[in-house]
Design a protein around this motif. Structure first.
Motif, PDB file in Angstrom:
ATOM      1  N   HIS A 243       0.819  -1.208   0.000  1.00 24.34           N
ATOM      2  CA  HIS A 243       0.000   0.000   0.000  1.00 24.34           C
ATOM      3  C   HIS A 243       0.855   1.261   0.000  1.00 24.34           C
ATOM      4  O   HIS A 243       1.960   1.286   0.563  1.00 24.34           O
ATOM      5  CB  HIS A 243      -0.913   0.017   1.219  1.00 24.34           C
ATOM      6  CG  HIS A 243      -1.939  -1.083   1.226  1.00 24.34           C
ATOM      7  ND1 HIS A 243      -3.158  -0.970   0.609  1.00 24.34           N
ATOM      8  CD2 HIS A 243      -1.904  -2.332   1.770  1.00 24.34           C
ATOM      9  CE1 HIS A 243      -3.844  -2.083   0.769  1.00 24.34           C
ATOM     10  NE2 HIS A 243      -3.105  -2.933   1.472  1.00 24.34           N
ATOM     11  N   LEU A 244       0.298   2.284  -0.601  1.00 20.70           N
ATOM     12  CA  LEU A 244       0.895   3.613  -0.562  1.00 20.70           C
ATOM     13  C   LEU A 244      -0.025   4.493   0.275  1.00 20.70           C
ATOM     14  O   LEU A 244      -0.964   5.094  -0.223  1.00 20.70           O
ATOM     15  CB  LEU A 244       1.046   4.181  -1.980  1.00 20.70           C
ATOM     16  CG  LEU A 244       1.774   5.528  -2.109  1.00 20.70           C
ATOM     17  CD1 LEU A 244       3.219   5.412  -1.637  1.00 20.70           C
ATOM     18  CD2 LEU A 244       1.721   6.025  -3.549  1.00 20.70           C
ATOM     19  N   TRP A 245       0.242   4.572   1.581  1.00 21.52           N
ATOM     20  CA  TRP A 245      -0.620   5.303   2.500  1.00 21.52           C
ATOM     21  C   TRP A 245      -0.313   6.797   2.469  1.00 21.52           C
ATOM     22  O   TRP A 245       0.826   7.197   2.225  1.00 21.52           O
ATOM     23  CB  TRP A 245      -0.456   4.783   3.922  1.00 21.52           C
ATOM     24  CG  TRP A 245      -0.716   3.321   4.091  1.00 21.52           C
ATOM     25  CD1 TRP A 245       0.198   2.346   4.386  1.00 21.52           C
ATOM     26  CD2 TRP A 245      -1.974   2.655   3.972  1.00 21.52           C
ATOM     27  NE1 TRP A 245      -0.414   1.120   4.459  1.00 21.52           N
ATOM     28  CE2 TRP A 245      -1.761   1.276   4.209  1.00 21.52           C
ATOM     29  CE3 TRP A 245      -3.277   3.079   3.680  1.00 21.52           C
ATOM     30  CZ2 TRP A 245      -2.769   0.333   4.172  1.00 21.52           C
ATOM     31  CZ3 TRP A 245      -4.291   2.149   3.650  1.00 21.52           C
ATOM     32  CH2 TRP A 245      -4.037   0.791   3.900  1.00 21.52           C
ATOM     33  N   GLU A 246      -1.345   7.607   2.772  1.00 18.80           N
ATOM     34  CA  GLU A 246      -1.113   9.053   2.754  1.00 18.80           C
ATOM     35  C   GLU A 246      -1.790   9.798   3.896  1.00 18.80           C
ATOM     36  O   GLU A 246      -1.341  10.880   4.269  1.00 18.80           O
ATOM     37  CB  GLU A 246      -1.583   9.648   1.422  1.00 18.80           C
ATOM     38  CG  GLU A 246      -1.212  11.115   1.256  1.00 18.80           C
ATOM     39  CD  GLU A 246      -1.476  11.645  -0.137  1.00 18.80           C
ATOM     40  OE1 GLU A 246      -1.079  12.775  -0.419  1.00 18.80           O
ATOM     41  OE2 GLU A 246      -2.084  10.928  -0.948  1.00 18.80           O
ATOM     42  N   THR A 247      -2.843   9.272   4.482  1.00 21.27           N
ATOM     43  CA  THR A 247      -3.585  10.005   5.501  1.00 21.27           C
ATOM     44  C   THR A 247      -3.259   9.475   6.899  1.00 21.27           C
ATOM     45  O   THR A 247      -2.430   8.590   7.071  1.00 21.27           O
ATOM     46  CB  THR A 247      -5.098   9.888   5.251  1.00 21.27           C
ATOM     47  OG1 THR A 247      -5.490   8.508   5.392  1.00 21.27           O
ATOM     48  CG2 THR A 247      -5.456  10.366   3.859  1.00 21.27           C
TER      49      THR A 247
END
Length: 368
Positions: A243-247
């Motif tokens: 996954h590419l998490w951002e929040t």
């Protein structure tokens, strides 16, 4: 624009330019104003979509590998990553959690038979062979950490080619099957030998120290990497993904697991105050610092420009991107933590604290 069209008209229409057939000239249009790009992200601002983010610009599918370049450059405002810790009860399948329970029970049973039980498992022989190398608990602690770190990070680095070779679920089973026994041996050895070695300071009776250590340890678990919340993926019930998490916690630090581990190590080293605690903390922190570099490298390979944009607006050091203006927190940022996974973390962390005596007695029974 009309005059331009007439000047480039086909030959069979040239007679229209004669005085007899002349078309009235259209009034000239005002010049077009350039389109102004606005910083507008309706997905993140809409409360009903806050837990299930669908981003309006996708660079590449997560299953593909390699650098990503597009003709349309990505503005820094475009959300590219995933919404971390999002959980919808309505989207859960009862059958998936039944499979998870069966898999978890099977893994624990196999771990007990093949590793923990001294009469059938290899765990005791493994720990004894490492501890006999020098007889020093500090050296043994570092060696156990080094073995676990090498296997864990090495397998993680081989994830892409391995998944192509044997599949995503099979690789997850292999990864967990090798990493879990090594991690357990390291943890049990630390619990059994944490008060060995040379005592450097003793401040457990100082007022406020216990509260500080307890609060620091509690907070450290909220820096868990968001992927650990995806229990169905961890158990390979759902197909595992990178996954590419951002929040959520990623706004504070791009490597929350490293930050949480550093907090935990500093708190426990302060409480124990001896050389064994220092050696364990040094090994854990070095492993996670390597994970910072290796994790960024793997995400860059997998997501290319998408990751580079997220990297620019996040930071490894907690709050650094927020303080220098690269990361702007939403007004309702707290809602990104008011989610079921963080409720579960709170309950499990409190449970682990009160279960310390049980954990210690179970470790002592292994004699590792």
């Amino acid at each position: 624009m009309a005059s331009l069209l007439l000047s480039t008209s086909p030959p069979h229409l040239h007679h229209l330019s004669s005085p007899r057939h002349r078309v009235p000239t259209l009034p000239s249009l005002p010049p077009l104003k350039p389109f102004k790009r606005t910083n507008f992200s309706p997905v993140l601002s809409h409360p009903k979509l806050a837990t299930h983010v669908v981003y309006h610009r996708t660079i590449a599918k997560s299953s593909s590998i390699g650098s990503r370049e597009t003709e349309d450059p990505i503005p820094d405002e475009s959300p590219l990553g995933e919404d971390s810790a999002a959980f919808q009860l309505s989207a859960q399948k009862l059958s998936s959690w039944v499979y998870f329970t069966v898999i978890l029970g099977s893994v624990l049973l196999a771990l007990n038979v093949l590793w923990i039980d001294p009469s059938t498992g290899f765990g005791t022989a493994f720990v004894d062979s490492i501890s006999n190398i020098s007889g020093s608990p500090e050296v043994t602690m570092l060696l156990l950490m080094a073995i676990f770190a090498t296997v864990h990070s090495g397998l993680a680095s081989l994830r892409d080619p391995s998944e192509k070779l044997i599949g995503k679920r099979a690789f997850r089973v292999l990864f967990a099957g090798i990493s879990l026994p090594l991690a357990m041996s390291t943890i049990v050895y630390f619990i059994n030998h944490r008060y060995d070695g040379t005592q450097l300071w003793q401040i457990q009776t100082v007022p406020g120290v216990h509260e500080l250590v307890w609060l620091s340890s509690f907070v450290s678990f909220f820096f868990l990497y968001p992927s650990t919340f995806n229990l169905l993926e961890v158990a390979a019930v759902d197909e595992p993904k990178m996954h590419l998490w951002e929040t959520g916690i990623m706004r504070i630090t791009r490597h929350p697991q490293m930050v949480g581990q550093v907090i935990w190590c500093l708190a426990h080293t302060l409480w124990i105050g001896n050389t064994v605690a220092i050696s364990a903390s040094v090994g854990l922190i070095l492993h996670h610092l390597f994970g910072v570099w290796n994790g960024d490298r793997r995400l860059a390979i997998r997501y290319g420009k998408s990751f580079e944009v997220i990297k620019k607006r996040t930071s490894v050091i907690p709050f650094a991107a927020i303080l220098d203006g690269r990361q702007e927190l939403p007004k309702d940022y707290y809602k990104e933590f008011l989610r079921l996974p963080y409720v579960a973390i709170t309950i499990l962390t409190l449970g682990a604290y009160f279960a310390h005596p049980l954990m210690q007695s179970s470790s002592y029974n292994l004699h590792w």
